[in-house]
Design a protein around this motif. Structure first.
Motif, PDB file in Angstrom:
ATOM      1  N   PRO A 552      27.511  11.572 -17.458  1.00  0.00           N
ATOM      2  CA  PRO A 552      26.464  10.520 -16.555  1.00  0.00           C
ATOM      3  C   PRO A 552      25.407  10.051 -17.583  1.00  0.00           C
ATOM      4  CG  PRO A 552      27.195  12.448 -15.408  1.00  0.00           C
ATOM      5  CD  PRO A 552      27.410  12.659 -17.055  1.00  0.00           C
ATOM      6  N   ASN A 639      25.138  16.542 -12.309  1.00  0.00           N
ATOM      7  CA  ASN A 639      24.144  15.534 -11.896  1.00  0.00           C
ATOM      8  C   ASN A 639      23.827  15.512 -10.654  1.00  0.00           C
ATOM      9  OD1 ASN A 639      23.214  13.105 -13.180  1.00  0.00           O
ATOM     10  ND2 ASN A 639      24.818  11.714 -12.404  1.00  0.00           N
ATOM     11  N   THR A 656      28.746  14.478  -9.233  1.00  0.00           N
ATOM     12  CA  THR A 656      30.357  14.602  -9.466  1.00  0.00           C
ATOM     13  C   THR A 656      31.163  15.643  -8.858  1.00  0.00           C
ATOM     14  OG1 THR A 656      29.358  15.863 -11.566  1.00  0.00           O
ATOM     15  CG2 THR A 656      29.659  13.623 -11.695  1.00  0.00           C
TER      16      THR A 656
END
Lengths: 677, 361
Positions: A552, A639, A656
């Protein structure tokens, strides 16, 4: 004599970038003259530019010329070429001769462009004043001198150079950095010169009255991160404190054995607040004139470190998870609600009564692509979820009965009146929902009857370019996070300024230079009674990595700790920052700060006691943890979006991988290369 | 009596791409915005079929949907420009290189910028600040110097300006104000509104810009045709308005039908055909402008049709479909000779703004 700008350019219509374009016919040779070729205007002055188009024989050609300014708020120009100066600086006006409109070949550049530089000098200095002067001056001491230059327009001018001079070097001398050293008693005049103006102060330097100088500490055996207040006592012959005796503090340390090349070991502020970052012996020195005092204290490791044990997961692997809220429903069981992001408008309801066996009990789908925020009323019976990306672009809120999620969740109302810009965040407080609207303001909506919501109030800043990202309400005060405008506190019933949900009254605000203010958590310290606003950033200054399987996008930003006991005197005193990651949402409870730190994972920080400086470096971090899920659509890509401590455990929502429950456990003994927290 | 020639063709369920025999002999490229995925997709329709060539991620905040909305190509074809609706809180215009889709710069404009056009005479870009979710008050059009990506002017217009297109000379911009029921003509050299036309009545008062009126709810204005006409989509009253630019009045009203909600429009370069997306009805319509008759009305393969772009040779129309929720967005290709859909491809969620880039062998 006015200068004339003459631009002679032979320009052919450019050939288009692709093969389909037909070749252009040559354009006649023209020149564009602009008089004058540059301008020098005072603020408020006007001028006129005259543009003339000439052919190659010098004949005037009637063609329209376009005028514009690259800084129209500093200097403007209208289609007739009339110029007006507003603000100082170096600016550029443009005169542009468009390509012949009858030539319909595809191209997009003007035929000719002339830049006219405009200089608008700063107004001259009108005055130079001495500011923040102490009430007394003493021989043998050093005092920094501050001045302020004001120009004829009334603006403060820190850019103007100030030259200081003393009338008697034997009494007071100046160094290059503007510090004044008082050498002996007597009268001396200090004059400040700025451009053509000057100002002065006459100082009566008193003889040094101090006969006793000692340094007192509020503690001498502390942990790293504990704040010790040092007080330098300068007493005269009668034993009385000498007012405004200037004291400078410094510190050095002998770190604990085994710590080599430690870096900065501590910090001490101007007010004598000291905090150690490394364990060892720390000597604090107070210097005042010819007087020196020192005291050595011992700082031990803070030793708050815990480790994280995973209890369970409510996996969401095929779409992104947004926020969470954990609560006890009227049926007596514990539940969590999580939203989804950039997907199909789902919100999930989980039974988390047994955190090591999280069960999905219900799912609600609304017309949205993102359910960005989820909140529960104080009685645990009603949920409100926010919508973004609705197919009809109406967005707004959805109100749900969650009194018994195991038996099912019911939609009981929808509300989207004037909320069609998408509701990014919400908060519920005493029968009202505070719902962000269009990123500009928040609306206050009564849900005393949750089946019949209606708006009662609204709060919006009036600053230029204002925006809002989040709001959190505690004890009748709403704290919104407003990017460049920072944290704004508003009385909605608890601030003692006559505020109410239908009459919000601003109490105060605090902004910091980055403009990254994204979230705030107001909190009264249990250990000190001080009131803080913990303000969190959100920022993405790093570039995206669009390669398949890339992690990310990396965030930046940190938590700003704002001491805020008086609304008009906020003071940023500390920070918690993970250098390689960026903060998102946060929660504070029982003097512990919990943070969803995006790629930095879950972060847990001890915020007990006084707070100063860099909490990370002080060893106040209790724990960190990254949720890795190899089965997620974006595998092993932690994340963390949001976090909530609940009944001794910690729940977090990961962008996620979904919902997680963890707890803190005693750490195993590990050798980390040197003595460390 | 003219007979209405109306062919309603329902899309084949599950159709995904063109039959080999129907495929064109050259390639056609379009750029499409996926407003809820923060992506722009480049697609190619050609001998090998219809497919995405590239997906370009746009925006700066991965955890915020920033909303790419409007898109256009510079007249020399070197750059594409994108409006991104949301920011902190303002929207922005972004510049990309068509050679490699590399991001070249951006500039902050007003709230929720939508359609944009670049003047071929000056290179200046004009973007309407739609401010869809704001209060009912007049908005603006931003003027951007594209060489420096600097906003150089902001021109006051009506309430919620949305669809806008420029004349071929680049001297005039036509824009509709969705909540003022008005059309404006903007002088792109003087940066001022030169004419205003009410679509609700025949008034041409300056006060039209501040008037709140939602009878017509115009959402689109086409570029002028060779006959000096533009067409305005009346999303609220289901009428497509033909405007005589010389007389500056409504010349004709084309009835799209109750509940159709015409949204975006495009006219072929010869001025003969008009293609409309019917947002509410979920159709694509093809009109014969000479006859003033709807020749075809085709049910779209997905809900919420949005944008339309016509190829440079007037052979094909490309239409975007937003979809709902987690559905992908979709791009459909219509053969304007046969009035049939010939290809379909899925892209990111909420496909909306579309622009034809080029045709090539």
């Amino acid at each position: 004599m006015k200068q004339t700008a003459v631009v002679l350019i032979l320009l052919f219509v450019s050939v288009a970038a692709w093969a389909q374009e037909e070749p252009a016919e040559p354009t006649p040779r023209l020149t564009l003259e602009v008089e004058p070729s540059e301008l020098n205007l005072k603020v408020g002055e006007k001028a006129t530019l005259v543009a003339t188009v000439l052919d190659e024989d010098g004949n005037i050609v009637e063609r329209a010329v376009v005028f514009f300014s690259r800084r129209r708020r500093s200097v403007s120009i209208n289609p007739a070429g009339n110029v007006e100066a507003y603000r100082p600086g170096e600016h550029v006006l443009i005169a542009m001769l468009p390509k012949d409109p009858e030539d319909l070949h595809r191209r997009a550049d003007a035929l000719l462009t002339v830049e006219i530089p405009v200089t608008i000098p700063n107004p001259p200095a009108a005055s130079v004043d001495f500011v923040a002067l102490p009430s007394a001056f003493y021989a043998g001491t050093v005092a920094p001198i501050e001045t302020r230059v004001t120009d004829t327009a009334g603006a403060n001018r820190p850019d103007v150079e100030v030259r200081l001079e003393t009338s008697d070097e034997s009494i007071a001398s100046l160094d290059e950095l503007g510090s004044l050293s008082f050498k002996k008693a007597g009268m001396v005049r200090i004059t400040a010169h700025a451009e053509s103006v000057s100002g002065h102060i006459d100082i009566d330097v008193a003889a040094d009255p101090v006969t006793s100088f000692e340094l007192i500490a509020s503690g001498d055996d502390v942990r790293t991160g504990d704040v010790v207040f040092f007080e330098a006592k300068a007493l005269d012959v009668n034993g009385k404190a000498v007012p405004d005796y200037p004291v400078q503090f410094a510190t050095y340390a002998r770190p604990e054995a085994g710590i080599i090349a430690a870096g900065a070991t501590a910090q001490i502020d101007e007010d004598g607040a000291f905090v150690a970052e490394r364990p060892g012996l720390h000597t604090i020195i107070a210097v005042a004139g010819n007087h020196v005092a020192r005291k050595t204290i011992k700082a031990r490791m803070r030793n708050v470190r815990k480790e994280v044990e995973v209890l369970g997961q409510g996996p969401v692997r095929d779409r992104h998870t947004s926020d969470l809220w954990v609560w006890e429903a009227p049926d007596g069981r514990d539940y969590a609600i999580t939203g989804t992001w950039g997907a199909d408008g789902h919100a999930y309801f989980w039974d988390v009564t047994e955190p090591n066996s999280i069960q999905l009990v219900d799912t609600v789908r609304v017309d949205a692509r993102t359910v960005n925020d989820v909140k529960i009323t104080e009685d645990g019976a009603t949920a409100i979820i926010s919508r973004e990306g609705a197919s009809n672009r109406k967005n707004g809120l959805v109100i749900l009965n969650v009194s018994n999620p195991t038996d099912g969740v019911r939609v009981i109302a929808r509300y989207d009146d004037q909320l069609n810009g998408g509701v990014h965040n919400i908060f519920i407080h005493e029968g009202h929902v505070y719902a962000l609207s269009n990123g500009r303001r928040y609306d206050i909506i009564s849900i005393e009857d949750p089946t019949n919501p209606y708006r009662v109030g609204r709060f919006e800043l009036d600053t230029s370019g204002h925006g809002v990202h989040d709001v959190w309400v505690v004890d009748g005060i709403a704290y919104s996070s407003n990017w460049y405008d920072g944290v704004v506190a508003v009385d909605v019933g608890g601030g003692g300024q006559g505020g109410a949900p239908n009459n919000p009254v601003k109490l105060g605000s605090y902004a910091y230079p980055s403009g990254w203010n994204h979230a705030a958590f107001p909190y009264k310290s249990q250990s000190t009674g001080k009131f803080y606003a913990f303000a969190g950033d959100e920022a993405f200054p790093y570039p995206k990595d669009d390669r398949p399987g890339a992690p990310p996008q990396r965030a930046a930003g940190w938590i700003h700790v704002i001491e805020w006991d008086e609304w008009n005197e906020p003071k940023e005193v500390a920070r918690y920052q993970v250098p390689e990651a960026g903060s998102h949402n946060l929660w504070v409870e029982d003097d512990v700060l919990y943070i969803g730190y995006y790629g930095g994972g879950l972060r847990v920080v001890d915020i007990s006691g006084e707070l100063r400086g860099d909490l990370y470096r002080q060893g106040r971090e209790i724990a960190f943890w990254h949720p890795y899920d190899p089965k997620s659509v974006t595998p092993n890509a932690p994340n963390v979006w949001g976090v909530q401590p609940y009944k001794g455990n910690i729940f977090l929502a990961d962008f996620t991988s979904g919902l997680w429950a963890v707890k803190l456990v005693e750490p195993k003994k590990r050798f980390m290369g040197e003595p460390t927290n | 009596m003219k007979s209405a020639i109306l062919a309603i063709v329902f899309g084949l369920a599950g159709a995904t791409n063109a039959r080999t025999a129907d495929r064109p002999q050259r390639n056609y490229f379009v750029y499409v915005c996926a407003e809820s995925d923060d992506t722009v997709h480049k697609l190619r329709y050609g001998p090998s079929g219809f497919a995405e060539v590239k997906s370009i991620s746009v925006g700066a905040f991965p955890a915020e949907t920033e909303g790419p909305h409007g898109i256009n190509i510079s007249p020399n074809g070197r750059y594409w420009f994108l409006s991104i609706a949301h920011g902190m809180p303002f929207g922005s215009i972004h510049k990309f290189d068509t050679a490699n889709d590399e991001w070249l710069g951006d500039v902050t404009v007003g709230l929720f910028p939508a359609t944009l056009s670049i003047s071929p005479s000056t290179g200046l870009l004009f973007a309407v600040n739609f401010d869809l979710h704001g209060d009912m008050k007049p908005s603006s059009i931003s003027v951007v110097e594209t060489s420096t990506m600097t906003e150089v002017e902001r021109i006051d217009v009506g309430i919620m300006p949305h669809g806008s297109r420029m004349n071929a000379k680049g001297t005039l911009l036509y824009s509709v104000n969705m909540m003022s029921d008005s059309l404006i003509e903007l002088d792109t050299f003087k940066f001022e509104v030169s004419r205003t036309l009410s679509l609700f009545d025949s008034a041409t008062d300056e006060d039209l810009l501040g008037r709140i009126s939602m009878k017509v709810k115009p959402t689109w204005a086409t570029a002028p045709t060779p006959e000096n006409r533009i067409y305005v989509a009346g999303n609220g009253d289901n009428v497509i308005y033909e405007i005589d630019l010389e007389a500056w009045k409504i010349a004709r009203k084309l009835d799209a039908g109750n509940g159709m909600g015409p949204y975006n429009l495009e006219v072929t370069s010869d001025g003969k055909l008009l293609i409309a997306t019917y947002k509410s009805g979920a159709y694509v319509a093809i009109w014969d402008l000479t006859l003033g008759e709807e020749l075809a009305r085709i049910k779209t393969t997905r809900r919420i049709p949005h944008g339309v772009a016509v190829s440079d040779d007037d052979k094909y129309a490309f239409v975007t479909l937003e979809g709902v929720g987690g559905e992908p967005g979709t791009v459909e290709v219509y053969d304007l000779a046969s009035k049939e859909r010939v290809a379909v491809a899925d892209v990111g969620k909420q496909a909306g703004g579309i622009i034809f880039w080029k045709g090539a062998q």
